[in-house]
Scaffold this motif. Structure first.
Motif, PDB file in Angstrom:
ATOM      1  N   ALA A  84      -2.379 -12.286   7.574  1.00 28.54           N
ATOM      2  CA  ALA A  84      -2.672 -13.715   7.749  1.00 28.54           C
ATOM      3  C   ALA A  84      -4.102 -13.953   8.209  1.00 28.54           C
ATOM      4  O   ALA A  84      -4.669 -15.030   7.956  1.00 28.54           O
ATOM      5  N   ASP A  85      -4.724 -12.966   8.853  1.00 24.63           N
ATOM      6  CA  ASP A  85      -6.109 -13.108   9.294  1.00 24.63           C
ATOM      7  C   ASP A  85      -7.076 -13.216   8.124  1.00 24.63           C
ATOM      8  O   ASP A  85      -8.226 -13.635   8.302  1.00 24.63           O
ATOM      9  N   HIS A  86      -6.632 -12.827   6.941  1.00 20.21           N
ATOM     10  CA  HIS A  86      -7.490 -12.852   5.757  1.00 20.21           C
ATOM     11  C   HIS A  86      -7.338 -14.142   4.952  1.00 20.21           C
ATOM     12  O   HIS A  86      -8.027 -14.327   3.950  1.00 20.21           O
ATOM     13  N   VAL A  87      -6.438 -15.018   5.376  1.00 17.12           N
ATOM     14  CA  VAL A  87      -6.232 -16.301   4.701  1.00 17.12           C
ATOM     15  C   VAL A  87      -7.084 -17.353   5.392  1.00 17.12           C
ATOM     16  O   VAL A  87      -6.877 -17.668   6.564  1.00 17.12           O
ATOM     17  N   ALA A  88      -8.054 -17.907   4.672  1.00 18.00           N
ATOM     18  CA  ALA A  88      -8.942 -18.915   5.243  1.00 18.00           C
ATOM     19  C   ALA A  88      -8.346 -20.311   5.172  1.00 18.00           C
ATOM     20  O   ALA A  88      -8.582 -21.132   6.057  1.00 18.00           O
ATOM     21  N   LEU A 146      -9.069 -27.728   0.270  1.00 16.36           N
ATOM     22  CA  LEU A 146      -8.780 -26.524   1.045  1.00 16.36           C
ATOM     23  C   LEU A 146      -8.592 -26.957   2.494  1.00 16.36           C
ATOM     24  O   LEU A 146      -9.524 -27.456   3.123  1.00 16.36           O
ATOM     25  N   VAL A 147      -7.395 -26.769   3.007  1.00 17.15           N
ATOM     26  CA  VAL A 147      -7.114 -27.091   4.403  1.00 17.15           C
ATOM     27  C   VAL A 147      -7.154 -25.792   5.198  1.00 17.15           C
ATOM     28  O   VAL A 147      -6.370 -24.881   4.919  1.00 17.15           O
ATOM     29  N   PRO A 148      -8.084 -25.663   6.156  1.00 15.97           N
ATOM     30  CA  PRO A 148      -8.189 -24.404   6.900  1.00 15.97           C
ATOM     31  C   PRO A 148      -6.854 -23.966   7.483  1.00 15.97           C
ATOM     32  O   PRO A 148      -6.069 -24.780   7.977  1.00 15.97           O
ATOM     33  N   THR A 178     -18.950 -19.833  -1.581  1.00 14.81           N
ATOM     34  CA  THR A 178     -19.948 -19.179  -0.734  1.00 14.81           C
ATOM     35  C   THR A 178     -19.670 -19.446   0.743  1.00 14.81           C
ATOM     36  O   THR A 178     -19.975 -18.617   1.598  1.00 14.81           O
ATOM     37  N   LEU A 179     -19.067 -20.598   1.054  1.00 13.17           N
ATOM     38  CA  LEU A 179     -18.655 -20.844   2.435  1.00 13.17           C
ATOM     39  C   LEU A 179     -17.520 -19.899   2.832  1.00 13.17           C
ATOM     40  O   LEU A 179     -17.501 -19.366   3.944  1.00 13.17           O
ATOM     41  N   LEU A 180     -16.578 -19.679   1.917  1.00 12.36           N
ATOM     42  CA  LEU A 180     -15.487 -18.754   2.206  1.00 12.36           C
ATOM     43  C   LEU A 180     -15.982 -17.334   2.385  1.00 12.36           C
ATOM     44  O   LEU A 180     -15.404 -16.548   3.146  1.00 12.36           O
ATOM     45  N   GLU A 181     -17.068 -16.988   1.718  1.00  9.81           N
ATOM     46  CA  GLU A 181     -17.621 -15.643   1.829  1.00  9.81           C
ATOM     47  C   GLU A 181     -18.206 -15.356   3.205  1.00  9.81           C
ATOM     48  O   GLU A 181     -18.387 -14.199   3.582  1.00  9.81           O
ATOM     49  N   TRP A 202     -16.833 -17.104   6.070  1.00 16.84           N
ATOM     50  CA  TRP A 202     -15.925 -18.050   6.686  1.00 16.84           C
ATOM     51  C   TRP A 202     -15.966 -18.016   8.210  1.00 16.84           C
ATOM     52  O   TRP A 202     -15.940 -19.050   8.866  1.00 16.84           O
ATOM     53  N   ASP A 203     -16.036 -16.837   8.792  1.00 14.08           N
ATOM     54  CA  ASP A 203     -16.020 -16.743  10.258  1.00 14.08           C
ATOM     55  C   ASP A 203     -17.207 -17.470  10.876  1.00 14.08           C
ATOM     56  O   ASP A 203     -17.092 -18.072  11.953  1.00 14.08           O
ATOM     57  N   ASP A 204     -18.347 -17.416  10.203  1.00 14.35           N
ATOM     58  CA  ASP A 204     -19.534 -18.126  10.696  1.00 14.35           C
ATOM     59  C   ASP A 204     -19.516 -19.601  10.290  1.00 14.35           C
ATOM     60  O   ASP A 204     -19.994 -20.468  11.037  1.00 14.35           O
ATOM     61  N   ALA A 205     -18.978 -19.882   9.102  1.00 13.87           N
ATOM     62  CA  ALA A 205     -19.042 -21.252   8.581  1.00 13.87           C
ATOM     63  C   ALA A 205     -18.072 -22.191   9.280  1.00 13.87           C
ATOM     64  O   ALA A 205     -18.386 -23.379   9.473  1.00 13.87           O
ATOM     65  N   LEU A 206     -16.896 -21.703   9.673  1.00 11.91           N
ATOM     66  CA  LEU A 206     -15.875 -22.600  10.217  1.00 11.91           C
ATOM     67  C   LEU A 206     -16.354 -23.367  11.453  1.00 11.91           C
ATOM     68  O   LEU A 206     -16.176 -24.596  11.517  1.00 11.91           O
ATOM     69  N   PRO A 207     -16.962 -22.717  12.456  1.00 13.70           N
ATOM     70  CA  PRO A 207     -17.445 -23.509  13.596  1.00 13.70           C
ATOM     71  C   PRO A 207     -18.542 -24.495  13.213  1.00 13.70           C
ATOM     72  O   PRO A 207     -18.643 -25.586  13.805  1.00 13.70           O
ATOM     73  N   LEU A 208     -19.340 -24.162  12.207  1.00 13.10           N
ATOM     74  CA  LEU A 208     -20.373 -25.095  11.752  1.00 13.10           C
ATOM     75  C   LEU A 208     -19.744 -26.309  11.067  1.00 13.10           C
ATOM     76  O   LEU A 208     -20.239 -27.432  11.190  1.00 13.10           O
ATOM     77  N   LEU A 209     -18.642 -26.084  10.373  1.00  9.81           N
ATOM     78  CA  LEU A 209     -17.941 -27.200   9.734  1.00  9.81           C
ATOM     79  C   LEU A 209     -17.308 -28.110  10.780  1.00  9.81           C
ATOM     80  O   LEU A 209     -17.326 -29.339  10.639  1.00  9.81           O
ATOM     81  N   HIS A 210     -16.767 -27.513  11.831  1.00  9.66           N
ATOM     82  CA  HIS A 210     -16.237 -28.318  12.935  1.00  9.66           C
ATOM     83  C   HIS A 210     -17.335 -29.229  13.494  1.00  9.66           C
ATOM     84  O   HIS A 210     -17.117 -30.432  13.718  1.00  9.66           O
ATOM     85  N   ALA A 211     -18.505 -28.648  13.727  1.00 13.58           N
ATOM     86  CA  ALA A 211     -19.614 -29.421  14.292  1.00 13.58           C
ATOM     87  C   ALA A 211     -20.080 -30.505  13.331  1.00 13.58           C
ATOM     88  O   ALA A 211     -20.347 -31.647  13.731  1.00 13.58           O
ATOM     89  N   ALA A 212     -20.150 -30.182  12.038  1.00 10.41           N
ATOM     90  CA  ALA A 212     -20.617 -31.154  11.047  1.00 10.41           C
ATOM     91  C   ALA A 212     -19.656 -32.334  10.944  1.00 10.41           C
ATOM     92  O   ALA A 212     -20.072 -33.485  10.769  1.00 10.41           O
TER      93      ALA A 212
END
Length: 339
Positions: free
Chosen positions: A190-194, A236-238, A55-58, A60-70
Protein backbone atom coordinates in the motif's frame (compact mmCIF):
# COMPACT_ATOMS: atom_id res chain seq x y z
CA UNK A 1 -27.05 23.65 -11.15
CA UNK A 2 -25.56 20.17 -11.53
CA UNK A 3 -24.01 18.64 -8.43
CA UNK A 4 -21.24 16.06 -8.20
CA UNK A 5 -20.41 13.66 -5.37
CA UNK A 6 -17.86 15.10 -2.92
CA UNK A 7 -14.20 14.21 -3.22
CA UNK A 8 -12.30 12.69 -0.35
CA UNK A 9 -9.75 15.11 1.11
CA UNK A 10 -9.01 18.75 0.43
CA UNK A 11 -7.84 18.35 -3.17
CA UNK A 12 -7.34 16.01 -6.11
CA UNK A 13 -5.18 16.02 -9.25
CA UNK A 14 -6.31 16.00 -12.84
CA UNK A 15 -5.32 16.78 -16.40
CA UNK A 16 -7.11 19.66 -18.11
CA UNK A 17 -7.10 21.89 -21.15
CA UNK A 18 -8.68 25.20 -22.04
CA UNK A 19 -9.85 25.92 -25.56
CA UNK A 20 -7.27 24.65 -28.02
CA UNK A 21 -4.45 24.93 -25.52
CA UNK A 22 -2.20 22.07 -24.41
CA UNK A 23 -3.16 19.75 -21.59
CA UNK A 24 -1.79 20.64 -18.18
CA UNK A 25 -1.80 19.15 -14.67
CA UNK A 26 -4.18 20.81 -12.27
CA UNK A 27 -4.99 20.73 -8.59
CA UNK A 28 -8.76 20.54 -8.00
CA UNK A 29 -10.34 22.11 -4.95
CA UNK A 30 -14.01 22.99 -4.89
CA UNK A 31 -15.01 24.54 -8.21
CA UNK A 32 -11.51 25.80 -9.01
CA UNK A 33 -8.43 24.31 -10.66
CA UNK A 34 -4.89 25.48 -10.04
CA UNK A 35 -2.67 25.27 -13.12
CA UNK A 36 0.33 23.53 -11.54
CA UNK A 37 2.66 24.79 -14.25
CA UNK A 38 2.37 28.19 -12.56
CA UNK A 39 3.55 26.95 -9.14
CA UNK A 40 7.27 27.73 -8.93
CA UNK A 41 7.91 25.32 -6.07
CA UNK A 42 7.02 22.35 -8.27
CA UNK A 43 9.58 23.30 -10.90
CA UNK A 44 10.13 21.49 -14.17
CA UNK A 45 10.80 17.75 -14.25
CA UNK A 46 14.44 16.71 -14.71
CA UNK A 47 13.99 15.69 -18.36
CA UNK A 48 12.36 19.05 -19.11
CA UNK A 49 9.53 17.25 -20.90
CA UNK A 50 6.91 19.40 -19.22
CA UNK A 51 5.06 19.00 -15.96
CA UNK A 52 2.40 16.25 -15.99
CA UNK A 53 0.59 14.26 -13.37
CA UNK A 54 2.94 11.38 -14.15
CA UNK A 55 6.07 13.43 -13.53
CA UNK A 56 4.52 14.48 -10.21
CA UNK A 57 3.91 10.83 -9.37
CA UNK A 58 7.53 10.08 -10.19
CA UNK A 59 8.56 12.29 -7.26
CA UNK A 60 5.44 11.79 -5.19
CA UNK A 61 7.05 11.87 -1.74
CA UNK A 62 8.44 15.34 -2.45
CA UNK A 63 5.48 16.59 -4.49
CA UNK A 64 2.66 15.75 -2.07
CA UNK A 65 3.59 18.30 0.64
CA UNK A 66 4.07 20.93 -2.08
CA UNK A 67 0.59 20.17 -3.40
CA UNK A 68 -0.83 20.58 0.10
CA UNK A 69 0.83 23.99 0.32
CA UNK A 70 -0.31 25.04 -3.16
CA UNK A 71 -3.92 24.14 -2.40
CA UNK A 72 -3.98 26.55 0.50
CA UNK A 73 -2.26 29.39 -1.32
CA UNK A 74 -3.56 32.17 -3.54
CA UNK A 75 -0.41 31.98 -5.66
CA UNK A 76 -0.48 30.56 -9.17
CA UNK A 77 -3.15 30.66 -11.84
CA UNK A 78 -6.55 29.53 -10.55
CA UNK A 79 -9.22 28.76 -13.14
CA UNK A 80 -12.95 28.00 -12.85
CA UNK A 81 -13.39 24.28 -13.44
CA UNK A 82 -16.57 24.84 -15.47
CA UNK A 83 -14.58 26.22 -18.41
CA UNK A 84 -12.07 23.38 -18.66
CA UNK A 85 -12.00 20.09 -20.51
CA UNK A 86 -11.19 17.16 -18.25
CA UNK A 87 -8.86 14.54 -19.73
CA UNK A 88 -7.87 11.16 -18.38
CA UNK A 89 -5.96 12.13 -15.22
CA UNK A 90 -2.75 10.24 -16.05
CA UNK A 91 -1.07 8.52 -18.99
CA UNK A 92 -0.03 5.11 -17.65
CA UNK A 93 2.83 3.11 -19.06
CA UNK A 94 1.25 -0.14 -17.92
CA UNK A 95 -2.25 -1.28 -16.98
CA UNK A 96 -2.66 -4.45 -14.94
CA UNK A 97 -6.24 -5.64 -14.63
CA UNK A 98 -7.62 -8.01 -12.02
CA UNK A 99 -10.23 -10.44 -13.26
CA UNK A 100 -12.77 -12.45 -11.29
CA UNK A 101 -12.07 -10.50 -8.10
CA UNK A 102 -15.64 -9.87 -6.87
CA UNK A 103 -17.32 -12.96 -5.52
CA UNK A 104 -20.92 -12.10 -6.50
CA UNK A 105 -19.89 -10.79 -9.92
CA UNK A 106 -18.11 -14.02 -10.90
CA UNK A 107 -21.03 -16.16 -9.79
CA UNK A 108 -23.48 -14.02 -11.78
CA UNK A 109 -21.26 -14.14 -14.89
CA UNK A 110 -20.96 -17.92 -14.70
CA UNK A 111 -24.74 -18.25 -14.59
CA UNK A 112 -25.16 -15.80 -17.49
CA UNK A 113 -22.59 -17.63 -19.66
CA UNK A 114 -24.07 -21.10 -19.05
CA UNK A 115 -25.43 -22.40 -22.37
CA UNK A 116 -29.17 -22.84 -22.74
CA UNK A 117 -30.11 -26.29 -21.55
CA UNK A 118 -26.90 -26.57 -19.51
CA UNK A 119 -26.47 -27.01 -15.79
CA UNK A 120 -29.13 -25.62 -13.43
CA UNK A 121 -28.36 -22.12 -12.10
CA UNK A 122 -28.23 -23.41 -8.52
CA UNK A 123 -25.55 -25.95 -9.46
CA UNK A 124 -23.49 -23.32 -11.29
CA UNK A 125 -23.67 -20.95 -8.32
CA UNK A 126 -22.58 -23.63 -5.88
CA UNK A 127 -19.66 -24.77 -8.06
CA UNK A 128 -18.39 -21.24 -8.72
CA UNK A 129 -18.74 -20.24 -5.06
CA UNK A 130 -16.58 -23.25 -4.13
CA UNK A 131 -14.03 -22.21 -6.76
CA UNK A 132 -13.88 -18.66 -5.37
CA UNK A 133 -13.38 -20.00 -1.85
CA UNK A 134 -10.53 -22.16 -3.14
CA UNK A 135 -8.90 -19.22 -4.92
CA UNK A 136 -9.05 -17.09 -1.78
CA UNK A 137 -7.50 -19.90 0.27
CA UNK A 138 -4.74 -20.50 -2.28
CA UNK A 139 -4.03 -16.75 -2.47
CA UNK A 140 -3.74 -16.57 -6.25
CA UNK A 141 -5.25 -13.46 -7.92
CA UNK A 142 -5.94 -13.51 -11.66
CA UNK A 143 -4.39 -10.56 -13.50
CA UNK A 144 -4.02 -9.71 -17.19
CA UNK A 145 -2.54 -6.81 -19.16
CA UNK A 146 -4.49 -3.89 -20.62
CA UNK A 147 -3.33 -1.33 -23.18
CA UNK A 148 -2.89 2.40 -22.48
CA UNK A 149 -4.26 3.10 -25.97
CA UNK A 150 -7.71 2.07 -24.71
CA UNK A 151 -7.77 4.90 -22.14
CA UNK A 152 -10.11 7.83 -22.72
CA UNK A 153 -11.31 10.77 -20.65
CA UNK A 154 -13.98 10.64 -17.95
CA UNK A 155 -16.49 12.64 -20.03
CA UNK A 156 -15.48 11.54 -23.53
CA UNK A 157 -17.63 9.44 -25.83
CA UNK A 158 -17.15 5.68 -25.80
CA UNK A 159 -17.02 4.45 -29.39
CA UNK A 160 -18.64 1.05 -29.94
CA UNK A 161 -16.74 -0.60 -32.82
CA UNK A 162 -18.75 -1.83 -35.79
CA UNK A 163 -17.64 -5.39 -35.03
CA UNK A 164 -18.69 -5.30 -31.35
CA UNK A 165 -21.99 -7.12 -30.79
CA UNK A 166 -22.11 -7.30 -26.97
CA UNK A 167 -20.44 -4.25 -25.36
CA UNK A 168 -20.64 -4.32 -21.56
CA UNK A 169 -19.67 -2.08 -18.66
CA UNK A 170 -17.41 -2.93 -15.69
CA UNK A 171 -16.82 -0.08 -13.24
CA UNK A 172 -13.68 -0.54 -11.13
CA UNK A 173 -11.50 1.00 -8.46
CA UNK A 174 -8.05 1.73 -9.90
CA UNK A 175 -4.92 2.05 -7.78
CA UNK A 176 -2.33 4.49 -9.17
CA UNK A 177 1.31 3.69 -8.48
CA UNK A 178 3.65 6.33 -7.01
CA UNK A 179 6.80 4.65 -5.77
CA UNK A 180 8.19 1.97 -8.12
CA UNK A 181 7.21 -1.49 -6.90
CA UNK A 182 9.10 -4.69 -7.62
CA UNK A 183 8.68 -7.81 -5.51
CA UNK A 184 7.19 -5.93 -2.61
CA UNK A 185 5.56 -7.86 0.26
CA UNK A 186 1.86 -7.45 0.95
CA UNK A 187 2.48 -5.53 4.17
CA UNK A 188 4.37 -2.81 2.26
CA UNK A 189 2.43 -2.78 -0.99
CA UNK A 190 0.00 0.00 0.00
CA UNK A 191 2.97 2.34 0.49
CA UNK A 192 3.50 2.22 -3.28
CA UNK A 193 -0.03 3.43 -4.11
CA UNK A 194 -0.05 7.21 -4.54
CA UNK A 195 -3.70 7.69 -5.46
CA UNK A 196 -6.98 6.13 -6.51
CA UNK A 197 -9.26 6.82 -9.45
CA UNK A 198 -12.23 5.37 -11.33
CA UNK A 199 -11.94 3.12 -14.37
CA UNK A 200 -14.64 1.58 -16.55
CA UNK A 201 -13.20 -1.56 -18.11
CA UNK A 202 -15.51 -2.12 -21.06
CA UNK A 203 -15.73 -5.60 -22.53
CA UNK A 204 -16.87 -7.07 -25.84
CA UNK A 205 -18.53 -10.11 -24.28
CA UNK A 206 -18.77 -12.11 -27.49
CA UNK A 207 -14.97 -12.09 -27.80
CA UNK A 208 -14.00 -13.08 -24.26
CA UNK A 209 -13.72 -16.78 -25.13
CA UNK A 210 -11.96 -18.09 -28.25
CA UNK A 211 -14.50 -20.41 -29.80
CA UNK A 212 -12.04 -21.35 -32.56
CA UNK A 213 -9.45 -22.38 -29.94
CA UNK A 214 -11.33 -23.23 -26.74
CA UNK A 215 -8.29 -24.89 -25.22
CA UNK A 216 -6.54 -21.48 -25.13
CA UNK A 217 -9.31 -19.81 -23.17
CA UNK A 218 -9.84 -16.05 -22.93
CA UNK A 219 -8.82 -13.38 -25.42
CA UNK A 220 -8.46 -10.12 -23.47
CA UNK A 221 -6.72 -8.31 -26.34
CA UNK A 222 -9.81 -8.31 -28.54
CA UNK A 223 -12.37 -8.23 -25.76
CA UNK A 224 -11.13 -5.22 -23.81
CA UNK A 225 -8.67 -3.03 -25.67
CA UNK A 226 -10.54 -1.15 -28.38
CA UNK A 227 -9.90 2.63 -28.37
CA UNK A 228 -12.02 4.41 -25.71
CA UNK A 229 -12.79 1.12 -23.90
CA UNK A 230 -11.18 2.35 -20.65
CA UNK A 231 -12.72 5.64 -19.48
CA UNK A 232 -10.51 6.89 -16.64
CA UNK A 233 -10.95 9.52 -13.95
CA UNK A 234 -12.04 12.21 -13.43
CA UNK A 235 -9.21 12.75 -10.92
CA UNK A 236 -6.41 11.21 -8.92
CA UNK A 237 -7.38 11.30 -5.26
CA UNK A 238 -4.29 10.85 -3.05
CA UNK A 239 -4.37 7.59 -1.14
CA UNK A 240 -3.78 9.53 2.09
CA UNK A 241 -7.35 10.88 1.70
CA UNK A 242 -8.96 7.45 1.14
CA UNK A 243 -9.47 5.99 4.59
CA UNK A 244 -10.16 2.41 3.49
CA UNK A 245 -10.06 1.30 -0.17
CA UNK A 246 -11.65 -1.95 1.01
CA UNK A 247 -14.83 -0.13 2.02
CA UNK A 248 -15.92 2.03 -0.92
CA UNK A 249 -19.21 1.94 -2.81
CA UNK A 250 -18.92 1.31 -6.55
CA UNK A 251 -22.02 2.51 -8.43
CA UNK A 252 -22.79 2.60 -12.13
CA UNK A 253 -25.97 4.08 -13.58
CA UNK A 254 -27.11 3.43 -17.12
CA UNK A 255 -29.40 6.18 -18.39
CA UNK A 256 -30.08 7.05 -14.76
CA UNK A 257 -30.89 3.50 -13.62
CA UNK A 258 -28.59 1.83 -11.08
CA UNK A 259 -26.93 -1.28 -12.53
CA UNK A 260 -23.91 -1.78 -10.27
CA UNK A 261 -24.00 -0.85 -6.59
CA UNK A 262 -21.57 -2.88 -4.51
CA UNK A 263 -18.95 -2.34 -1.84
CA UNK A 264 -15.29 -3.12 -2.42
CA UNK A 265 -15.72 -5.35 0.64
CA UNK A 266 -16.85 -8.01 -1.86
CA UNK A 267 -13.34 -8.17 -3.37
CA UNK A 268 -11.54 -11.47 -2.83
CA UNK A 269 -8.09 -9.87 -2.98
CA UNK A 270 -7.62 -6.34 -1.65
CA UNK A 271 -5.51 -3.58 -3.20
CA UNK A 272 -2.35 -4.46 -1.25
CA UNK A 273 -2.58 -8.11 -2.23
CA UNK A 274 -3.07 -7.26 -5.91
CA UNK A 275 -0.19 -4.76 -6.02
CA UNK A 276 2.12 -7.20 -4.26
CA UNK A 277 1.09 -10.07 -6.54
CA UNK A 278 1.62 -8.09 -9.74
CA UNK A 279 4.98 -6.78 -8.50
CA UNK A 280 6.36 -10.30 -8.17
CA UNK A 281 6.46 -10.41 -11.99
CA UNK A 282 6.20 -6.82 -13.22
CA UNK A 283 8.13 -3.76 -12.12
CA UNK A 284 5.33 -1.27 -11.50
CA UNK A 285 6.25 2.32 -12.37
CA UNK A 286 4.82 5.69 -11.31
CA UNK A 287 1.55 6.33 -13.10
CA UNK A 288 0.83 2.66 -13.73
CA UNK A 289 -2.66 1.41 -12.95
CA UNK A 290 -3.75 -1.68 -11.07
CA UNK A 291 -7.45 -2.24 -11.74
CA UNK A 292 -9.09 -4.20 -8.96
CA UNK A 293 -11.96 -5.92 -10.76
CA UNK A 294 -15.63 -5.09 -11.18
CA UNK A 295 -18.55 -5.91 -8.89
CA UNK A 296 -21.84 -7.58 -9.74
CA UNK A 297 -24.38 -5.89 -12.00
CA UNK A 298 -22.87 -5.87 -15.47
CA UNK A 299 -24.93 -6.08 -18.64
CA UNK A 300 -24.69 -9.85 -18.94
CA UNK A 301 -26.37 -10.13 -15.55
CA UNK A 302 -29.22 -7.81 -16.55
CA UNK A 303 -29.54 -9.15 -20.09
CA UNK A 304 -29.11 -5.60 -21.35
CA UNK A 305 -25.90 -4.56 -23.12
CA UNK A 306 -24.71 -1.15 -24.27
CA UNK A 307 -26.21 0.58 -27.29
CA UNK A 308 -25.45 3.86 -29.08
CA UNK A 309 -27.06 6.71 -27.17
CA UNK A 310 -26.64 5.09 -23.74
CA UNK A 311 -25.06 7.21 -21.02
CA UNK A 312 -23.00 5.58 -18.27
CA UNK A 313 -22.39 7.40 -14.99
CA UNK A 314 -19.86 5.89 -12.61
CA UNK A 315 -19.06 6.90 -9.06
CA UNK A 316 -16.87 5.49 -6.31
CA UNK A 317 -16.99 6.91 -2.79
CA UNK A 318 -14.82 10.03 -2.60
CA UNK A 319 -13.42 9.74 -6.13
CA UNK A 320 -15.89 11.82 -8.11
CA UNK A 321 -18.03 10.95 -11.12
CA UNK A 322 -17.40 10.01 -14.74
CA UNK A 323 -20.02 10.23 -17.45
CA UNK A 324 -19.62 8.68 -20.90
CA UNK A 325 -22.02 8.57 -23.81
CA UNK A 326 -21.92 5.58 -26.15
CA UNK A 327 -21.77 6.24 -29.90
CA UNK A 328 -21.54 3.94 -32.89
CA UNK A 329 -18.23 3.86 -34.72
CA UNK A 330 -19.94 4.86 -37.94
CA UNK A 331 -21.30 7.97 -36.21
CA UNK A 332 -18.07 8.95 -34.47
CA UNK A 333 -15.05 7.22 -36.03
CA UNK A 334 -11.93 6.94 -33.91
CA UNK A 335 -9.12 9.13 -35.33
CA UNK A 336 -6.29 7.14 -36.88
CA UNK A 337 -2.67 8.16 -37.28
CA UNK A 338 -1.00 8.37 -40.67
CA UNK A 339 0.03 5.01 -42.07
Amino acid sequence: METYPPLAGPFALGTFSSGNGPAFPGLVTGDRVLDLRTVPALGAPPDDGGLTTRTLLERWDDALPLLHAAGGSADGRWLPSAGLRVHAPVEPRQILQSGANYRTHVIDLAVAHEPEGGRPAEQVRAEVAAMMDRRAAEDQPYVFVGLPSAVTGPYDDVVIPAWCAKPDWELELAAVIGRPAFRVPVERAADHVAAYTIANDLTARELVFRRDMPEIGTDWLRAKNAPTFTPLGPYLVPSAFVADPGDLQVTLRLNGEIMQDESTKDMIFDVARLVSYVSQTVELLPGDLVLTGSPAGNGMHWGRLLEPGDVMEGTITGLGLQRNRCVAESARPVPRGDA
